[in-house]
Every structure is written in C-alpha cells, then in structure tokens.
Design an enzyme around this catalytic site. Structure first.
Site, PDB file in Angstrom:
ATOM      1  N   THR A  91       0.825  -1.201   0.000  1.00 59.01           N
ATOM      2  CA  THR A  91       0.000   0.000   0.000  1.00 59.01           C
ATOM      3  C   THR A  91       0.859   1.251   0.000  1.00 59.01           C
ATOM      4  O   THR A  91       1.809   1.342   0.770  1.00 59.01           O
ATOM      5  CB  THR A  91      -0.917   0.013   1.240  1.00 59.01           C
ATOM      6  OG1 THR A  91      -1.740  -1.136   1.177  1.00 59.01           O
ATOM      7  CG2 THR A  91      -1.797   1.248   1.281  1.00 59.01           C
TER       8      THR A  91
ATOM      9  N   VAL B 148     -12.799  -5.663   0.478  1.00 51.88           N
ATOM     10  CA  VAL B 148     -12.279  -4.308   0.341  1.00 51.88           C
ATOM     11  C   VAL B 148     -11.639  -3.908   1.665  1.00 51.88           C
ATOM     12  O   VAL B 148     -12.218  -4.128   2.733  1.00 51.88           O
ATOM     13  CB  VAL B 148     -13.413  -3.313  -0.014  1.00 51.88           C
ATOM     14  CG1 VAL B 148     -12.907  -1.886   0.002  1.00 51.88           C
ATOM     15  CG2 VAL B 148     -14.005  -3.654  -1.383  1.00 51.88           C
TER      16      VAL B 148
ATOM     17  N   ASP C  90      -9.215  -0.910   3.982  1.00 48.15           N
ATOM     18  CA  ASP C  90      -9.391   0.470   4.421  1.00 48.15           C
ATOM     19  C   ASP C  90      -8.986   1.486   3.357  1.00 48.15           C
ATOM     20  O   ASP C  90      -9.471   2.621   3.352  1.00 48.15           O
ATOM     21  CB  ASP C  90      -8.552   0.721   5.678  1.00 48.15           C
ATOM     22  CG  ASP C  90      -7.071   0.414   5.434  1.00 48.15           C
ATOM     23  OD1 ASP C  90      -6.772  -0.536   4.669  1.00 48.15           O
ATOM     24  OD2 ASP C  90      -6.205   1.116   5.995  1.00 48.15           O
TER      25      ASP C  90
ATOM     26  N   GLY D  69      -1.550  -1.324   6.739  1.00 47.81           N
ATOM     27  CA  GLY D  69      -1.672  -2.431   7.680  1.00 47.81           C
ATOM     28  C   GLY D  69      -2.981  -3.166   7.484  1.00 47.81           C
ATOM     29  O   GLY D  69      -3.586  -3.099   6.417  1.00 47.81           O
TER      30      GLY D  69
ATOM     31  N   GLY E  29      -6.407  -3.663   7.127  1.00 45.15           N
ATOM     32  CA  GLY E  29      -7.449  -2.691   6.852  1.00 45.15           C
ATOM     33  C   GLY E  29      -8.669  -2.833   7.727  1.00 45.15           C
ATOM     34  O   GLY E  29      -9.310  -1.833   8.089  1.00 45.15           O
TER      35      GLY E  29
HETATM   36  C1  SD4 Z   1      -5.505  -3.465   3.185  1.00 44.40           C
HETATM   37  N1  SD4 Z   1      -4.421  -1.650   4.339  1.00 44.40           N
HETATM   38  O1  SD4 Z   1      -5.913  -3.877   2.104  1.00 44.40           O
HETATM   39  C2  SD4 Z   1      -4.326  -2.502   3.179  1.00 44.40           C
HETATM   40  C3  SD4 Z   1      -3.070  -3.296   3.109  1.00 44.40           C
HETATM   41  C4  SD4 Z   1      -1.806  -2.583   3.451  1.00 44.40           C
HETATM   42  O2  SD4 Z   1       0.468  -2.590   3.439  1.00 44.40           O
HETATM   43  O3  SD4 Z   1      -1.765  -1.504   3.960  1.00 44.40           O
HETATM   44  N2  SD4 Z   1      -0.676  -3.175   3.211  1.00 44.40           N
HETATM   45  O4  SD4 Z   1      -5.989  -3.824   4.256  1.00 44.40           O
END
Ligand code: SD4
Length: 336
Positions: A197, A226, A228, A249, A251
């Site tokens: 991300t 889906v 965050d 992180g 989500g």
């Molecule tokens: C999610 N927050 O799809 C995203 C994944 C992410 O580093 O941040 N990865 O939950």
C-alpha cells in the site's frame, strides 16, 4: 484547553520532537508517504510541488509513479486475491473535502486516476468492481491483460500449495527484511514484497492539503474483500482546517476505528501528528490487545503547518519525507 489536558498533551509531544519538525513555524511544500518505497514516490510528487503545483496533482503523480512499477506490490504488479485475481483499491481527497475512490478494480493500470475522475466527473465518492471498471473504460482508460507479475505468480503458486486462508500483512518485525537499493521497496529475505500500500499526503505552497492511497490490498484476500485504503476516513482523511492522515496495515482494524478520521480529530484537539497517530493506534490495541500482538497497523499524519509524524502497533513501519529541507526515510515509533 484546561491545564491538566495541556500538560498531558505536552508530555506526550515532548519526547517525540526529535522525530518530527519543531512545533513552530511552517514547512511547505512538503510530501510524506508510507514506507521506504515512498522515496521515489515523493520525488514524483515533488516535481509538481516544487513548481508551485497543487497538492492534488502532486499526490496523484506520486501514486501514478508507484502504480507504474511492474514488480512492485502496489498496482497491477501486486499480489492477487485467493482466486488469483489482482483487485485494486484507491482513493484521493483534496483540501475542499472533494474525494473519489474505486474498490475491487480489475485490469486498470491507474486506479488513482480513476478515483480522481470519480471525484471530478460524478456526484459519487466510491465505485466498485465491474461498475468501476466500466466507468474507467468510459473515461478513456484501457483494459490491461489479466496476468500476474512474475513475482506475484511465483508467490501465488507457493501459496496455493497450502491455500491457507490466513492473510498476513506488514510483518517486518517477524520476518527479516532486506533492502534492494536505497529507493526500492523493502522485501522479505525470501524475495517477497512485505507491503502493498502506498499512502501519501502533501501540503502545497497555498497551504492546501491533499492525500492519495493506492493498493492491491491484502494478499490472498477473499475475492470482493475491500480494505481500508479506498474508504474515506479509514485509509485516508484530509481536513484543511487541521491536517491529513493515511494508514497501512490490516485494513479491517483501521475501518473498525475510522482510523485516519480519528487521527485527524485528535490533531484537531491539539495533539501533534505523532501523538495523534499514537492515540489512534492505542484505540486499536485497547479493543483487542491479544489480536494486536499479531497484526500491524501504521498511521502517518501531516498537519496544515507541514508538521508530520507516524505511529504503528509494531516495529517496522517507516515513512518517507520530502521538503526543501529534507529527503529521508524515518522509522515510525511503535507501541508494542
Ligand atoms: C488493506 N491496508 O488492504 C491494506 C493493506 C496494506 O500494506 O496496507 N498493506 O488492508
């Protein structure tokens, strides 16, 4: 603010000053982004910011840069869901609270630009799945081949051997990471990317804040899941009166706490960006301390004076900063 609250806020902020700008004066333009892979992303955004461009154009340019990296874990080069399909989530928000987002978008190279079109050309905020793809095609985007990147193909094949549905995310503290060049994304020692991300926040010369997030989301997720990242108030929130925040992180935990909205609201109460991110992390951990030990969530914030900060549950979250005065990667503080 009463004296007790003021003292609490000061005590929280004081030890953090070495990690962020002094709380006086303003720094602009400035761009901050999640992870060490944010360095070239910031450079792309800086091209625009340094020429008096808008923060909105800058964050879009940064997101486009990373979406173009074919072997990167963001964009079409990212890891697929458990059915082997790459689905992309993205959003963008400007200083006037205009925002647009797409979720579960397939075979389109630049979800961030589709999100911007949703913001600018429709009365809506979020388009998903087939509808988002149809909208993209109607707006001049082209369909890319349905094909995994080499890295993703290898990793998916490996995952299929067990097909264990246990989404793992941002676990730098559990598996060692190594750097492939100063500006490359960090990778696990087995070669797999450790995060997927990119969230970035910019303040331009007119003191306008914008933010953008782009991701392939959690690897091996259920098709249709889906995270965050495309949700305003979860993966991204911008309020020009106060500041902006983004997250990386797991989500689901960020959605449950309206994470980035929470960070911005703490900044509104007077907390520094770092202290506000810490308060939001604490809220996640307090709700489920046991689960928090096994997951990562990191918040990154930039206020409307150009002061920034981050905080994560676990060790390992880093962010990148670019202004006229600095161009560097900074390790985030962490709770556990
Ligand atoms: C999610 N927050 O799809 C995203 C994944 C992410 O580093 O941040 N990865 O939950």
């Amino acid at each position: 603010m009463n004296r007790r609250k003021f003292l609490t806020l000061s005590a929280l902020s004081a030890p953090l000053l070495s990690f962020q700008r002094p709380l006086t004066g303003s720094t602009k333009p400035i761009v901050v982004s999640t992870w060490d892979s944010g360095m070239p992303v910031n450079a792309a955004a800086w091209e625009i910011l340094s020429k008096n461009g808008t923060s909105l154009d800058a964050v879009e340019a940064g997101a486009i840069y990373i979406e173009n990296q074919i072997n990167c874990c963001v964009g079409l080069g990212g890891y697929p869901d458990r059915d082997g399909i790459v689905t992309l989530d993205s959003c963008i928000m400007d200083e006037k609270a205009n925002c647009g987002a797409v979720a579960g978008l397939e075979r389109i190279k630049h979800p961030i630009s589709v999100a911007r079109k949703v913001m600018e050309n429709t009365p809506h905020v979020l388009l998903v799945g087939a509808g988002a793809q149809q909208f993209a095609l109607e707006n001049g985007f082209t369909l890319e081949p349905q094909q995994l990147s080499e890295d993703a193909q290898k990793a998916y094949k490996e995952w299929l051997k067990k097909s264990e549905y246990k989404p793992v995310i941002n676990i730098e503290n559990i598996k060692p990471v190594k750097q492939h060049g100063p500006f490359a994304p960090a990778f696990f020692d087995d070669g797999s990317p450790n995060h997927d991300t990119m969230g970035l926040l910019a303040l331009d010369n007119l003191f306008n804040l914008s933010g953008a997030v782009t991701t392939s989301g959690m690897a091996y997720k259920i098709h249709g899941r889906v995270g965050d990242s495309p949700i305003i108030g979860a993966g991204l929130f911008v309020d020009n009166e106060v500041g902006a925040a983004t997250s990386s992180g797991v989500g689901e935990e960020v959605i449950r706490t309206c994470g980035t909205h929470t960070v911005v609201e703490f900044m509104r109460q007077g907390y520094s960006p770092t202290a506000a991110c810490k308060k939001a992390v604490e809220r996640i951990v307090k709700r489920n301390p046991q689960k928090a030990k096994e997951i990562q969530v990191g918040f990154l914030a930039l206020n409307n004076k150009g002061q920034y900060g981050a905080y994560a549950i676990q060790k390992g979250f880093v962010f990148s900063v670019k202004s006229a005065m600095e161009n560097r990667i900074i390790p985030s503080r962490h709770l556990l």
